[in-house]
Design an enzyme around this catalytic site. Structure first.
Site, short mmCIF file in Angstrom:
data_model
loop_
_atom_site.label_atom_id
_atom_site.label_comp_id
_atom_site.label_asym_id
_atom_site.label_seq_id
_atom_site.Cartn_x
_atom_site.Cartn_y
_atom_site.Cartn_z
N ALA A 55 15.16 -6.71 -2.63
CA ALA A 55 16.26 -5.63 -2.77
C ALA A 55 16.58 -5.45 -1.10
CB ALA A 55 15.60 -4.47 -2.95
N CYS A 58 -2.24 -6.02 2.12
CA CYS A 58 -3.70 -5.48 2.07
C CYS A 58 -4.21 -6.30 0.98
CB CYS A 58 -3.79 -3.90 1.85
SG CYS A 58 -5.31 -3.45 1.64
N LYS A 100 -9.39 -10.96 3.30
CA LYS A 100 -10.29 -11.22 4.42
C LYS A 100 -11.78 -10.68 4.40
CE LYS A 100 -10.45 -8.10 7.34
NZ LYS A 100 -9.72 -7.10 8.28
N GLU A 105 -29.94 6.40 13.31
CA GLU A 105 -30.63 7.63 14.05
C GLU A 105 -30.26 7.79 15.32
OE1 GLU A 105 -35.07 7.32 14.07
OE2 GLU A 105 -34.63 5.27 13.46
N GLY A 155 -5.62 -11.91 20.61
CA GLY A 155 -6.75 -11.48 20.98
C GLY A 155 -6.87 -10.15 20.32
N GLY A 214 0.51 -11.38 16.49
CA GLY A 214 1.40 -9.96 16.23
C GLY A 214 1.99 -9.95 15.12
N TYR A 223 -2.74 -2.88 -9.75
CA TYR A 223 -1.60 -2.35 -9.04
C TYR A 223 -0.43 -2.14 -10.02
CZ TYR A 223 -3.13 -1.71 -4.44
OH TYR A 223 -3.92 -0.99 -3.23
N GLU A 278 9.54 -5.71 -5.72
CA GLU A 278 8.59 -6.41 -4.81
C GLU A 278 9.08 -7.92 -4.91
OE1 GLU A 278 6.20 -6.05 -2.51
OE2 GLU A 278 6.25 -8.19 -2.70
N TYR A 304 -7.33 -7.67 16.56
CA TYR A 304 -8.29 -7.53 15.68
C TYR A 304 -8.11 -8.83 14.56
CZ TYR A 304 -5.41 -5.41 11.69
OH TYR A 304 -4.99 -5.21 10.73
N HIS A 364 -35.22 7.81 9.51
CA HIS A 364 -35.70 6.87 10.20
C HIS A 364 -36.58 5.95 9.30
CE1 HIS A 364 -38.35 5.14 13.41
NE2 HIS A 364 -39.41 5.19 12.42
N GLU A 385 -11.23 -11.18 14.07
CA GLU A 385 -11.87 -11.49 12.75
C GLU A 385 -11.87 -12.77 12.31
OE1 GLU A 385 -10.88 -7.02 11.00
OE2 GLU A 385 -9.67 -8.54 10.52
N SER A 395 0.87 -1.15 -0.02
CA SER A 395 0.02 -0.02 -0.06
C SER A 395 0.88 1.39 -0.09
CB SER A 395 -1.10 0.01 1.07
OG SER A 395 -1.54 -1.20 1.46
N GLY A 396 1.84 1.49 0.81
CA GLY A 396 2.63 2.62 0.98
C GLY A 396 3.59 2.82 0.05
N CYS A 451 -6.40 -7.19 3.90
CA CYS A 451 -7.58 -6.77 4.27
C CYS A 451 -8.61 -7.13 3.31
CB CYS A 451 -7.72 -5.06 3.89
SG CYS A 451 -6.02 -4.10 4.48
P1 FAD Z 1 2.63 -4.18 2.99
O1 FAD Z 1 1.35 -3.99 2.34
O2 FAD Z 1 2.86 -5.49 3.83
O3 FAD Z 1 3.95 -4.29 1.84
C1 FAD Z 1 5.13 -4.43 2.02
C2 FAD Z 1 5.63 -5.37 0.64
O4 FAD Z 1 7.05 -5.10 0.68
C3 FAD Z 1 5.19 -6.87 0.61
O5 FAD Z 1 4.50 -7.10 -0.66
C4 FAD Z 1 6.61 -7.66 0.82
O6 FAD Z 1 6.42 -8.66 -0.04
C5 FAD Z 1 7.47 -6.76 0.18
N1 FAD Z 1 8.79 -6.66 0.71
C6 FAD Z 1 9.30 -7.01 1.83
N2 FAD Z 1 10.72 -6.96 2.08
C7 FAD Z 1 10.92 -7.09 0.81
C8 FAD Z 1 12.35 -6.71 0.27
N3 FAD Z 1 13.55 -6.76 0.94
N4 FAD Z 1 12.52 -6.72 -1.21
C9 FAD Z 1 11.40 -6.46 -2.03
N5 FAD Z 1 10.10 -6.41 -1.60
C10 FAD Z 1 9.88 -6.61 -0.28
N6 FAD Z 1 -5.72 -2.70 7.57
C11 FAD Z 1 -6.68 -1.86 7.26
O7 FAD Z 1 -6.77 -0.84 7.13
N7 FAD Z 1 -7.95 -2.80 7.41
C12 FAD Z 1 -8.22 -4.06 7.37
O8 FAD Z 1 -9.15 -4.68 7.25
C13 FAD Z 1 -6.95 -4.92 7.66
N8 FAD Z 1 -7.09 -6.21 7.70
C14 FAD Z 1 -5.80 -6.97 7.69
C15 FAD Z 1 -5.98 -8.27 7.75
C16 FAD Z 1 -4.69 -9.02 7.71
C17 FAD Z 1 -4.90 -10.50 8.05
C18 FAD Z 1 -3.28 -8.38 7.94
C19 FAD Z 1 -2.14 -9.15 7.95
C20 FAD Z 1 -3.23 -7.13 7.65
C21 FAD Z 1 -4.45 -6.17 7.69
N9 FAD Z 1 -4.29 -4.86 7.41
C22 FAD Z 1 -5.63 -4.01 7.34
C23 FAD Z 1 -3.18 -4.11 7.71
C24 FAD Z 1 -2.66 -3.60 6.43
O9 FAD Z 1 -2.65 -4.81 5.54
C25 FAD Z 1 -1.26 -3.15 6.30
O10 FAD Z 1 -1.37 -1.75 7.23
C26 FAD Z 1 -0.67 -2.46 5.08
O11 FAD Z 1 -0.70 -3.54 4.04
C27 FAD Z 1 0.46 -1.96 5.24
O12 FAD Z 1 1.14 -1.51 4.07
P2 FAD Z 1 2.55 -1.56 3.88
O13 FAD Z 1 2.83 -0.88 2.42
O14 FAD Z 1 3.52 -0.74 4.87
O15 FAD Z 1 3.10 -2.81 3.65
#
Ligand code: FAD
Length: 453
Positions: free
Chosen positions: A115, A43, A51, A443, A178, A264, A99, A35, A180, A438, A184, A15-16, A48
């Protein structure tokens, strides 16, 4: 910026990282992204989105049950896990493609490789067997599930990463945790038909959420048939003839077909070479950053879960966007992590924004609590035991709403809208002055009388 292969290199296509890469490239930066698994990240691929698709699937059982009260005769329903997983996989592949296409459209160069840093401006593209240089590097590698290495037999357990590809729905599952993700999965697996036990070491599920909602959700889960075992730890997992056996700290042994560890997530920084570039890490392995996502090493930044700030997709996206705007768009932007709304996609669902009652009492002199607990209209005919709980936390001195919390259908959607109101500084008087829709559950937000305390 001659001399470097890239103006920006992003490690991690979640995502980020994807948001930062696209926006930076849009500002004209020569951008590369690596990647190691699948574009879309946690996500889209294993968080997300898949799930929530499973959550939708799990709720049909209730709908079939409720239908009878409204005159429908539904033949006994059967469920096909393989069909669900295959439909889910198709949708996830489609999103992954979007994406990738969006990155390419923005002019980003994609590298399907792990990387690692070998210096402050040099990266090794492991699967391509070469190095590249970049003026700025963004670490967006996310987190990975913890596995409880000290628990004997933990290798027999699965994590949330594995659940999306199980060959069959487990008849019996023990979920450890315990938070989220644990609750879930406990709810969705129960809804799909697994006999589910949740084992958690704390005295109540969902630490950090409002206490009334924590209790109400746990009670609802128990009423629905999920066994919740609190203040208890697994001591070991072993394989028997026809089951996995989980030894608990209270002396009990539980038989299960799968054991899900949801205890965690750890920032993915191991082996990344950050130390070689002098990047400071927290004790949990997260990258230490300032409000503008700058690490301790100039030119190296980090966003998303790997920084362990607010580990949610919208936060990672916002941080990626702010980083790109600050560094390449000439608009220095810090991310405001206050008032993050969030949903917990249990059944019943939980939605929340702002301060819990406990947090408000710590920070504010006079706190007023408004609560409404009721049986939703739909439950009158369906006969469901479901109840809705809504709670407002109000600053007695200013009348400003500090927090809004809900347990009930569509609570996540509700939290999103309430977040806008809270950001705009809504007061209890504003809510009182708002006309109701309503008949809805929502409400109640504008008709609550009180306060209770
Ligand atoms: P990520 O999305 O984890 O992306 C990191 C990427 O980096 C991965 O694709 C990985 O393969 C890649 N990577 C790692 N190391 C390397 C490397 N050395 N070289 C190249 N690539 C690499 N958030 C919500 O807002 N709502 C939800 O309902 C929700 N449900 C979730 C359910 C589950 C089961 C999980 C596990 C998480 C959930 N989250 C949810 C959290 C959400 O998925 C994360 O907060 C979000 O994906 C974080 O984005 P990010 O870009 O930081 O990391």
């Amino acid at each position: 910026m001659a001399g470097y292969d890239y103006d920006l290199f992003v490690i991690g296509g979640g995502s980020g990282g994807v948001r930062a890469a696209r926006i930076a490239a849009g500002f004209g930066a020569r951008t590369g992204i690596a990647e190691s698994s699948r574009f879309g990240g946690t996500c889209v691929i294993r968080g997300c989105v898949p799930k929530k698709l499973l959550v939708y699937a799990s709720r049909f059982a209730d709908e079939f049950g409720d239908a009878a009260g409204f005159g429908w005769r539904v033949p006994p329903a059967t469920f096909d896990w393989t069909a669900l997983i295959s439909a889910k996989d198709q949708e996830i592949a489609r999103l992954e493609g979007i994406y990738e296409a969006n990155l390419l459209k923005a002019g980003v160069t994609l590298h399907r490789t792990r990387a690692e840093l070998v210096g402050p401006q040099t990266l090794r593209l492991v699967d391509e067997g070469r190095t590249v240089t970049a003026e700025r590097i963004l670490v967006a590698t996310g987190c990975r599930p913890q596995r409880m290495p000290d628990l004997p037999g933990s290798e027999l357990a699965i994590t949330s990463d594995d659940i999306f590809h199980l060959p069959r729905l487990p008849e019996r599952i023990v979920v450890v945790g315990g938070g989220y993700i644990a609750v879930e999965f406990a709810c969705l697996l129960h809804g799909l038909g697994s006999r589910t036990t949740l084992v958690y070491r704390g005295d109540e599920i969902l630490r950090g959420f409002d206490d009334d909602l924590r209790r109400a959700l746990r009670t609802a889960m128990q009423q629905r048939g999920i066994e919740v075992v609190l203040q208890c730890l697994p001591r070991g997992i072993s394989r028997g003839a026809d089951a996995l056996w989980v030894e608990l700290s209270d002396g009990r042994r539980l038989a299960a077909d799968q054991v899900l560890l949801a205890v965690g997530r750890t920032p993915s920084t191991a082996g990344l070479g950050l130390e070689s570039a002098g990047v400071e890490l927290g004790r949990d392995g997260s990258v230490r950053v300032d409000a503008c996502s700058r690490s301790s090493t100039p030119g190296i930044f980090a966003v998303g879960d790997v920084t362990n700030r607010v580990n949610l997709t919208p936060a990672a996206i916002r941080e990626g966007q702010a980083f790109a705007e600050s560094e390449f768009g000439g608009r220095p932007t810090a991310v405001d992590h206050a008032l993050v709304p969030t949903g917990v996609f249990t059944t019943p669902e939980l939605g929340t924004v702002g301060l819990t009652e406990a947090q408000a009492r710590e920070r504010h002199g006079q706190v007023l609590i408004y609560k409404s607990e009721f049986r939703p209209l739909k439950a009158t005919l369906s006969g469901s035991r479901e109840r809705v709980l809504m709670k407002l936390v109000v600053d007695g001195a200013t009348d400003r709403v500090l927090g809004a919390h809900m347990l009930g259908a569509d609570a996540g959607e509700t939290a999103q809208l309430l977040a806008i109101a809270l950001r705009l500084g809504v007061t209890k008087a504003d809510l009182d002055a708002t006309l109701a829709v309503h008949p809805t559950a929502a409400e109640e937000w504008v008709t609550m009388k009180g306060p209770m305390a």
